[in-house]
Design an enzyme around this catalytic site. Structure first.
Site, short mmCIF file in Angstrom:
data_model
loop_
_atom_site.label_atom_id
_atom_site.label_comp_id
_atom_site.label_asym_id
_atom_site.label_seq_id
_atom_site.Cartn_x
_atom_site.Cartn_y
_atom_site.Cartn_z
N GLU A 1 2.23 -3.57 -8.34
CA GLU A 1 1.48 -4.79 -8.11
C GLU A 1 0.71 -5.09 -9.40
O GLU A 1 0.01 -4.22 -9.91
CB GLU A 1 0.49 -4.63 -6.94
CG GLU A 1 -0.18 -5.95 -6.63
CD GLU A 1 -1.23 -5.88 -5.53
OE1 GLU A 1 -1.36 -4.86 -4.85
OE2 GLU A 1 -1.93 -6.91 -5.37
N ARG B 1 2.45 11.96 -3.69
CA ARG B 1 1.68 11.33 -4.75
C ARG B 1 1.29 12.36 -5.78
O ARG B 1 1.11 13.53 -5.46
CB ARG B 1 0.37 10.78 -4.16
CG ARG B 1 0.35 9.35 -3.81
CD ARG B 1 -1.02 9.00 -3.26
NE ARG B 1 -1.83 8.34 -4.27
CZ ARG B 1 -1.72 7.05 -4.57
NH1 ARG B 1 -0.82 6.32 -3.97
NH2 ARG B 1 -2.49 6.51 -5.48
N LYS C 1 -5.87 2.53 -8.78
CA LYS C 1 -6.21 1.35 -9.57
C LYS C 1 -7.57 0.80 -9.21
O LYS C 1 -8.31 0.32 -10.06
CB LYS C 1 -5.14 0.28 -9.39
CG LYS C 1 -3.98 0.45 -10.35
CD LYS C 1 -3.05 -0.73 -10.28
CE LYS C 1 -2.18 -0.63 -9.06
NZ LYS C 1 -1.09 -1.61 -9.03
P1 ATP Z 1 -3.15 2.69 -6.58
O1 ATP Z 1 -3.27 3.53 -5.37
O2 ATP Z 1 -3.44 3.36 -7.85
O3 ATP Z 1 -3.87 1.39 -6.46
P2 ATP Z 1 -0.79 1.46 -5.78
O4 ATP Z 1 0.13 2.24 -4.95
O5 ATP Z 1 -1.60 0.48 -5.06
O6 ATP Z 1 -1.62 2.41 -6.70
P3 ATP Z 1 1.29 -0.08 -6.89
O7 ATP Z 1 1.28 -0.95 -8.08
O8 ATP Z 1 1.49 -0.68 -5.56
O9 ATP Z 1 -0.10 0.69 -6.93
O10 ATP Z 1 2.24 1.15 -7.12
C1 ATP Z 1 3.59 1.02 -7.52
C2 ATP Z 1 4.30 2.27 -7.10
O11 ATP Z 1 3.69 3.41 -7.67
C3 ATP Z 1 4.30 2.46 -5.60
O12 ATP Z 1 5.64 2.68 -5.20
C4 ATP Z 1 3.46 3.68 -5.38
O13 ATP Z 1 4.01 4.43 -4.34
C5 ATP Z 1 3.56 4.42 -6.70
N1 ATP Z 1 2.36 5.21 -6.98
C6 ATP Z 1 1.10 4.77 -7.12
N2 ATP Z 1 0.25 5.79 -7.35
C7 ATP Z 1 0.99 6.92 -7.37
C8 ATP Z 1 0.69 8.32 -7.57
N3 ATP Z 1 -0.54 8.74 -7.80
N4 ATP Z 1 1.72 9.19 -7.53
C9 ATP Z 1 2.96 8.76 -7.31
N5 ATP Z 1 3.31 7.49 -7.12
C10 ATP Z 1 2.34 6.56 -7.14
MG MG Z 2 0.33 -0.36 -3.62
#
Ligand code: ATP
Ligand code: MG
Length: 573
Positions: free
Chosen positions: A38, A272, A282
């Site tokens: 995102e 994760r 984020k």
């Molecule tokens: P955050 O929790 O940091 O806000 P998010 O999941 O909201 O991260 P996205 O931009 O939606 O951020 O993430 C894109 C992809 O990265 C998603 O498929 C998510 O599963 C993966 N992702 C995010 N954080 C991690 C992490 N710490 N370890 C592994 N994969 C991750």
């Molecule tokens: Mg997300």
């Protein structure tokens, strides 16, 4: 995607086993994955785990990985984030070519699918407010034995609207007839479902907020749980790989795919990445930026890719780290020292060695011929014979590290103190004969020594007695630099776990950045450019920061030389 994947992707794991089985059974005939960030922040090292898996799995099965921006929250998204995300994925060595997509391009397609669900009697327009929706849904409650129960929720009074009425209301939602929040479109599933996610989830909300790509074209926006599976299906994604928190959403993912009768994408979850002393969310990182706790998304203390890069992390070190942690099915905490170890290993192989002095103290050689300069040979990288040697100037007035001299040494102090001898790296053995002191401040202003001409470049007849080797610079030849030293932003191993009432941001170490403005370096450092990395002998690995471009070079300490991870490994073995 590039032809050859950079090293660092694990060869085999449960995801690849599942993909293999799907190909063998004929469930899918080829592989297509996606990385769906995102654009509401910069990528952090947790995301690198996700996209290394997404690109890696596609590569291993001769498939394709799409880069798709999941951009359906106009409030928080922005083109600058899109640009930063693309730059950082490329930095790590991945390429997606033409396969760049935006969920915001699918608004019309998603709208049509919503209409399809209304027609099937599987979606309805609801007038409940946000708060009422939550209240009707119910919550999970622990009993006295701490077992969680989810008593059934209640149906909305608007749940039984006719298909015609729903079609009409949904069209008018889109047309902007209702205020923000006045209505939602919800899937009609089961308000008593044990999984709360399945209790008539919201598919669309009304929000008048310009979107960075679609502008004012829409005032209704699809929710993630509706948008994501259907965007996957639109792109023919076979394996939708995501982190574990989406596991409870999988039944809903499958429900939308089934009820919309679209391409049967399959969601698979992996653990994760969590790292000690680090926050990987984020939302939290954004707060560090907004509250100006750090200098920006690319502050060298940030776990963002841009922060790591600025700190001096190399793509090779990050990929090595990812290959070592593997892909687990359960969440776990990775020791940040492993990440540091991977950087140290990479830089140890590749970083040219130079000498720099952080807090200079003049050292005067009393028996050095006045005005003479001797050019000594120094090894550029002992790990890499091909890196060769360079000439460094030696003279009668040197600079040494202030803490390499002590007036009254503690036990086991092998550096300079009156009467003691040390080796000057690549140079001569010197013996301390005295020191000068500022009577007003009591501060030592210079150390006085004599040198032994027979000990040039390591030819020391009395080598065995000299236990310390220190680094130095010739004062007249040294160039001014600024050094920035970093400690962990969070002293606590698990910064996310704060006691109730404590704001996590207050646990940041205010001294995690120390600026050393008066440092000096070898003449070779006069011509550096941002991104150049070195080992400053005895001090650590340093990377040239963009801040110093055009003026006095600025160096960030990427990592010190002390490898605590190697010690941990040794102990475990
Ligand atoms: P955050 O929790 O940091 O806000 P998010 O999941 O909201 O991260 P996205 O931009 O939606 O951020 O993430 C894109 C992809 O990265 C998603 O498929 C998510 O599963 C993966 N992702 C995010 N954080 C991690 C992490 N710490 N370890 C592994 N994969 C991750
Ligand atoms: Mg997300």
């Amino acid at each position: 995607m590039s032809d050859s994947l950079p090293a660092g992707a694990p060869a085999s794991d449960f995801i690849r086993e599942a993909v293999k089985a799907d190909l063998a059974s004929g469930r899918f005939s080829s592989v297509r994955t996606r990385f769906p960030p995102e654009p509401n922040g910069w990528l952090h090292i947790g995301h690198t785990k996700a996209f290394t898996i997404d690109f890696g799995v596609a590569q291993d099965f001769g498939g394709v990985c799409n880069l798709r921006f999941d951009d359906t929250n106009p409030e928080k998204e922005d083109q600058s984030y899109v640009d930063a995300i693309k730059r950082d994925i490329r930095w790590l060595g991945f390429e997606w070519g033409q396969n760049e997509f935006y969920a915001s391009d699918y608004y019309e397609y998603l709208y049509d699918l919503a209409v399809k669900l209304i027609r099937k009697g599987k979606a309805y327009v609801d007038d409940l407010s946000d708060e009422e929706t939550r209240e009707y849904r119910g919550t999970a409650v622990p009993d006295k034995n701490n077992i969680t129960h989810t008593p059934p929720g209640r149906n909305s009074p608007w749940r039984e609207r006719s298909v015609e009425e729903n079609l009409d209301l949904f069209a008018r939602m889109r047309a902007g007839e209702f205020a923000d929040g006045a209505k939602t479109l919800r899937a009609k599933i089961d308000m008593a479902h044990p999984n709360l996610v399945m209790r008539d989830p919201v598919m669309y909300r009304i929000r008048r907020e310009p979107h960075y790509r679609t502008g004012d074209a829409w005032c209704i926006y699809p929710m993630y749980d509706f948008q994501h599976p259907l965007s996957d299906a639109k792109e023919g994604i076979t394996h939708s790989l995501c982190s574990l928190e989406y596991e409870i959403h999988r039944p809903l993912y499958d429900w939308f795919i089934r009820e919309c009768d679209v391409f049967p994408s399959r969601q698979i979850e992996f653990a994760r990445l969590n790292i000690t002393h680090t926050v990987l969310s984020k939302r939290w990182l954004l707060r560090l930026v907004k509250d100006k706790v750090v200098r920006g998304w690319d502050d060298p203390r940030m776990p963002t890719l841009a922060g790591l890069r600025r700190r001096g992390y190399t793509p090779e070190a990050v990929r090595d780290f990812l290959s070592r942690i593997g892909i687990a099915k359960t969440d776990s905490m990775v020791d940040v020292q492993l990440l540091e170890h991977c950087l140290r290993e990479d830089l140890n192989r590749r970083a040219p060695r130079v000498m720099a002095v952080l807090r200079p103290l003049p050292l005067i050689l009393e028996n050095w011929p006045e005005g003479q300069v001797d050019w000594l040979d120094a090894v550029n990288n002992p790990e890499d014979p091909g890196a060769g040697t360079r000439k460094i100037p030696f003279s009668g007035r040197l600079l040494i590290e202030r803490d390499d001299f002590m007036e009254t040494p503690p036990p086991k102090y092998f550096r300079l103190y009156p009467g003691n001898s040390v080796r000057l790296r690549y140079g001569f053995i010197v013996t301390c004969t005295g020191f000068d002191k500022d009577p007003a401040t009591g501060q030592v202003t210079a150390v006085r020594c004599t040198y032994n001409p027979d000990t040039r470049g390591g030819n020391a007849p009395d080598n065995s007695k000299v236990r310390g080797t220190i680094h130095w610079l010739s004062e007249a030849h040294a160039v001014p630099i600024e050094a920035r030293l970093y400690e962990r932003l969070f002293p606590s191993e698990r910064p996310m776990d704060v006691p109730p009432g404590v704001d996590w941001i207050s646990t940041v170490d205010p001294k995690s950045e120390e600026i050393v403005p008066g440092a000096m370096g070898e003449p070779a450092l006069a011509g550096v450019k941002p991104g150049d990395f070195y080992q400053f002998e005895r001090l650590g690995y340093f990377c040239c920061d963009p801040d110093g471009a055009g003026g006095k070079p600025v160096f960030n300490r990427s990592v010190s030389l002390k490898d605590s991870w190697a010690k941990i490994e040794k102990k475990n073995a």
